[in-house]
Design a protein around this motif. Structure first.
Motif, PDB file in Angstrom:
ATOM      1  N   ALA A 289      10.490  53.409  -9.783  1.00  0.00           N
ATOM      2  CA  ALA A 289       9.475  53.169  -8.757  1.00  0.00           C
ATOM      3  C   ALA A 289       9.945  53.661  -7.396  1.00  0.00           C
ATOM      4  O   ALA A 289       9.194  54.292  -6.643  1.00  0.00           O
ATOM      5  CB  ALA A 289       9.136  51.674  -8.703  1.00  0.00           C
ATOM      6  N   LEU A 290      11.200  53.394  -7.058  1.00  0.00           N
ATOM      7  CA  LEU A 290      11.728  53.803  -5.754  1.00  0.00           C
ATOM      8  C   LEU A 290      11.846  55.322  -5.659  1.00  0.00           C
ATOM      9  O   LEU A 290      11.580  55.907  -4.601  1.00  0.00           O
ATOM     10  CB  LEU A 290      13.089  53.154  -5.516  1.00  0.00           C
ATOM     11  CG  LEU A 290      13.092  51.624  -5.389  1.00  0.00           C
ATOM     12  CD1 LEU A 290      14.507  51.114  -5.177  1.00  0.00           C
ATOM     13  CD2 LEU A 290      12.192  51.168  -4.243  1.00  0.00           C
ATOM     14  N   LEU A 291      12.237  55.981  -6.733  1.00  0.00           N
ATOM     15  CA  LEU A 291      12.385  57.431  -6.705  1.00  0.00           C
ATOM     16  C   LEU A 291      11.046  58.132  -6.520  1.00  0.00           C
ATOM     17  O   LEU A 291      10.954  59.152  -5.836  1.00  0.00           O
ATOM     18  CB  LEU A 291      13.050  57.913  -7.993  1.00  0.00           C
ATOM     19  CG  LEU A 291      14.536  57.591  -8.152  1.00  0.00           C
ATOM     20  CD1 LEU A 291      14.995  57.891  -9.577  1.00  0.00           C
ATOM     21  CD2 LEU A 291      15.376  58.389  -7.159  1.00  0.00           C
ATOM     22  N   THR A 292      10.011  57.605  -7.149  1.00  0.00           N
ATOM     23  CA  THR A 292       8.706  58.271  -7.098  1.00  0.00           C
ATOM     24  C   THR A 292       7.905  57.920  -5.863  1.00  0.00           C
ATOM     25  O   THR A 292       7.026  58.676  -5.464  1.00  0.00           O
ATOM     26  CB  THR A 292       7.870  57.930  -8.349  1.00  0.00           C
ATOM     27  OG1 THR A 292       7.742  56.506  -8.463  1.00  0.00           O
ATOM     28  CG2 THR A 292       8.526  58.473  -9.604  1.00  0.00           C
ATOM     29  N   GLU A 293       8.185  56.786  -5.229  1.00  0.00           N
ATOM     30  CA  GLU A 293       7.345  56.337  -4.125  1.00  0.00           C
ATOM     31  C   GLU A 293       8.056  56.274  -2.776  1.00  0.00           C
ATOM     32  O   GLU A 293       7.444  55.904  -1.777  1.00  0.00           O
ATOM     33  CB  GLU A 293       6.762  54.952  -4.436  1.00  0.00           C
ATOM     34  CG  GLU A 293       5.886  54.912  -5.685  1.00  0.00           C
ATOM     35  CD  GLU A 293       4.569  55.648  -5.517  1.00  0.00           C
ATOM     36  OE1 GLU A 293       4.277  56.082  -4.398  1.00  0.00           O
ATOM     37  OE2 GLU A 293       3.845  55.800  -6.519  1.00  0.00           O
ATOM     38  N   THR A 294       9.358  56.604  -2.719  1.00  0.00           N
ATOM     39  CA  THR A 294      10.080  56.620  -1.453  1.00  0.00           C
ATOM     40  C   THR A 294      10.895  57.905  -1.363  1.00  0.00           C
ATOM     41  O   THR A 294      10.973  58.686  -2.317  1.00  0.00           O
ATOM     42  CB  THR A 294      11.045  55.422  -1.319  1.00  0.00           C
ATOM     43  OG1 THR A 294      12.172  55.598  -2.190  1.00  0.00           O
ATOM     44  CG2 THR A 294      10.341  54.102  -1.668  1.00  0.00           C
ATOM     45  N   ASP A 295      11.503  58.112  -0.212  1.00  0.00           N
ATOM     46  CA  ASP A 295      12.373  59.270  -0.005  1.00  0.00           C
ATOM     47  C   ASP A 295      13.843  58.874  -0.026  1.00  0.00           C
ATOM     48  O   ASP A 295      14.695  59.597   0.497  1.00  0.00           O
ATOM     49  CB  ASP A 295      12.045  59.947   1.329  1.00  0.00           C
ATOM     50  CG  ASP A 295      10.674  60.606   1.324  1.00  0.00           C
ATOM     51  OD1 ASP A 295      10.285  61.123   0.262  1.00  0.00           O
ATOM     52  OD2 ASP A 295      10.003  60.602   2.367  1.00  0.00           O
ATOM     53  N   LEU A 296      14.174  57.749  -0.617  1.00  0.00           N
ATOM     54  CA  LEU A 296      15.561  57.308  -0.680  1.00  0.00           C
ATOM     55  C   LEU A 296      16.400  58.270  -1.518  1.00  0.00           C
ATOM     56  O   LEU A 296      15.941  58.761  -2.556  1.00  0.00           O
ATOM     57  CB  LEU A 296      15.647  55.904  -1.291  1.00  0.00           C
ATOM     58  CG  LEU A 296      15.062  54.751  -0.467  1.00  0.00           C
ATOM     59  CD1 LEU A 296      15.084  53.471  -1.288  1.00  0.00           C
ATOM     60  CD2 LEU A 296      15.846  54.568   0.823  1.00  0.00           C
ATOM     61  N   PRO A 297      17.647  58.532  -1.115  1.00  0.00           N
ATOM     62  CA  PRO A 297      18.529  59.373  -1.931  1.00  0.00           C
ATOM     63  C   PRO A 297      18.818  58.717  -3.270  1.00  0.00           C
ATOM     64  O   PRO A 297      18.771  57.484  -3.400  1.00  0.00           O
ATOM     65  CB  PRO A 297      19.808  59.467  -1.079  1.00  0.00           C
ATOM     66  CG  PRO A 297      19.401  59.052   0.297  1.00  0.00           C
ATOM     67  CD  PRO A 297      18.276  58.085   0.136  1.00  0.00           C
ATOM     68  N   VAL A 298      19.132  59.528  -4.257  1.00  0.00           N
ATOM     69  CA  VAL A 298      19.411  59.014  -5.587  1.00  0.00           C
ATOM     70  C   VAL A 298      20.557  58.006  -5.556  1.00  0.00           C
ATOM     71  O   VAL A 298      20.492  56.950  -6.202  1.00  0.00           O
ATOM     72  CB  VAL A 298      19.727  60.167  -6.562  1.00  0.00           C
ATOM     73  CG1 VAL A 298      20.231  59.627  -7.899  1.00  0.00           C
ATOM     74  CG2 VAL A 298      18.493  61.027  -6.783  1.00  0.00           C
ATOM     75  N   ALA A 299      21.613  58.320  -4.811  1.00  0.00           N
ATOM     76  CA  ALA A 299      22.771  57.420  -4.761  1.00  0.00           C
ATOM     77  C   ALA A 299      22.378  56.060  -4.175  1.00  0.00           C
ATOM     78  O   ALA A 299      22.808  55.013  -4.672  1.00  0.00           O
ATOM     79  CB  ALA A 299      23.893  58.045  -3.937  1.00  0.00           C
ATOM     80  N   GLU A 300      21.549  56.072  -3.156  1.00  0.00           N
ATOM     81  CA  GLU A 300      21.125  54.812  -2.538  1.00  0.00           C
ATOM     82  C   GLU A 300      20.263  54.003  -3.493  1.00  0.00           C
ATOM     83  O   GLU A 300      20.371  52.772  -3.556  1.00  0.00           O
ATOM     84  CB  GLU A 300      20.369  55.103  -1.243  1.00  0.00           C
ATOM     85  CG  GLU A 300      20.085  53.876  -0.407  1.00  0.00           C
ATOM     86  CD  GLU A 300      19.513  54.215   0.956  1.00  0.00           C
ATOM     87  OE1 GLU A 300      18.772  53.376   1.516  1.00  0.00           O
ATOM     88  OE2 GLU A 300      19.797  55.318   1.461  1.00  0.00           O
ATOM     89  N   VAL A 301      19.407  54.677  -4.240  1.00  0.00           N
ATOM     90  CA  VAL A 301      18.587  53.987  -5.231  1.00  0.00           C
ATOM     91  C   VAL A 301      19.477  53.372  -6.305  1.00  0.00           C
ATOM     92  O   VAL A 301      19.285  52.224  -6.713  1.00  0.00           O
ATOM     93  CB  VAL A 301      17.574  54.965  -5.874  1.00  0.00           C
ATOM     94  CG1 VAL A 301      16.903  54.322  -7.090  1.00  0.00           C
ATOM     95  CG2 VAL A 301      16.524  55.381  -4.857  1.00  0.00           C
TER      96      VAL A 301
END
Length: 343
Positions: A289-301
């Motif tokens: 959900a976070l990867l598809t709906e935010t611009d957070l880096p993969v490492a942070e997710v």
């Protein structure tokens, strides 16, 4: 503008002649939810039909006046671009998937202008993203679709949406989309033209009964997973509330008056996996959900969802979804660096 749009029908509900109709404007964002939009606008059409007069009139807008594609690929024509709205109009922004991208600064600024001019404003499905960007949700009760709650909170950490069907907070109206839009608009019809008409519209929609605003969008955890064992339900609830930190099984088992082994047996019996496997599944769902709906880096997710290493997260994510997290991420074109992953 659908002025005096009064379709013919068999059923009729007497309503005193109105001076002016209640005016609505719907702003459709790219990839908007068609079910949310239709569940909102159809009760207005039915109200006009039952009353035999234009109780409501509405216009449908897009940012530039061009047709808008909804989340199922269908394109809808609109009446025009963002501009002046009628005095006392109610203005709703309807969004759907990828709301962070579709809720542009232009739309947010326009919604803030409508709000400052005294309009009632609202969000359907994930329309709350546009209202949040407009800066008018601070200290307000509002909601959006449950699927988008985690990424919304990550994006707007100072705001706390409620997981309920719809919210009415003064001049701000929001709903979770889907059939919840009908619940909200039945409420609007009742407040403007009475319960008799609202109940008749409800029946015409085959909606059963109007659900209260504060009803949770999702069923209870036990109903959702089809399990009523209180120990297992409580363990899963703790998992969901502590995805980043995790849960110490031994301590929780002691707190619940059972052994760790009993907890493990319950998981194997009812869900067919170990507690750790179940927790990792929840973490991966949140990460997706976070990867598809935010611009957070993969490492942070990865770290935010409880994974201690990006490589471990990447491997588990690929096994579950068949694609690497970096390819799914909104930041995939932003360069590699810390999000670099082995091929």
């Amino acid at each position: 503008m659908t002025a005096n749009f009064v379709p013919k029908g068999v059923a009729h509900v007497p309503v005193p002649k109105v001076g002016e109709p209640v005016r609505m404007a719907f702003v459709l964002l790219p990839n908007f939810s068609l079910i949310a939009f239709s569940s909102a606008i159809e009760p207005l059409r039915i109200a006009n039909q039952l009353a035999g007069q234009a109780l409501f009139e509405w216009e449908v807008l897009s940012e530039d006046g061009a047709a808008v594609g909804c989340s199922n690929g269908v394109k809808l024509q609109v009446d025009g671009a963002l501009g002046e709205t009628k005095p006392k109009a109610m203005v709703f922004v309807c969004a759907g998937v990828e709301p962070e991208r579709s809720a542009s600064r232009k739309v947010a600024d326009w919604m803030r202008q409508q709000w400052r001019q005294g309009r009632t404003v609202g969000g359907l499905c994930t329309g709350a993203y546009a209202l949040a960007k407009a800066g008018i949700l601070e200290g307000r009760r509002f909601t959006l679709h449950w699927e988008n709650l985690p990424p919304f909170v990550e994006t707007f950490g100072h705001l706390r949406p409620l997981e309920q069907l719809y919210c009415i907070d003064g001049r701000i109206l929001t709903c979770a989309g889907g059939a919840a839009a009908t619940d909200l608009f039945i409420e609007i019809i009742a407040k403007n033209f009475g319960d008799r008409l609202a109940d008749a519209v409800l029946k015409m929609c085959l909606h059963g009964q109007q659900r209260p605003a504060d009803l949770r969008q999702r069923m209870s955890l036990s109903s959702t997973i089809g399990i009523r064992n209180p120990v297992l339900v409580e363990v899963i609830r703790r998992f969901e509330e502590n995805l980043e930190q995790g849960v110490e099984i031994d301590g929780l088992a002691t707190e619940l008056g059972v052994s760790r082994r009993q907890v493990e047996r319950l998981f194997q019996r009812y869900v067919g996996m170990s507690p750790k496997q179940y927790l990792n599944g929840l973490r991966l769902e949140r990460a997706r959900a976070l990867l598809t709906e935010t611009d957070l880096p993969v490492a942070e997710v990865a770290y935010g969802c409880g994974f201690n290493a990006t490589n471990t997260f990447t491997k588990a994510f690929r096994q579950r979804y068949g694609v690497s997290p970096r390819r799914l991420s909104n930041r995939q074109g932003a360069g590699r660096g810390q999000d670099q992953e082995p091929v």
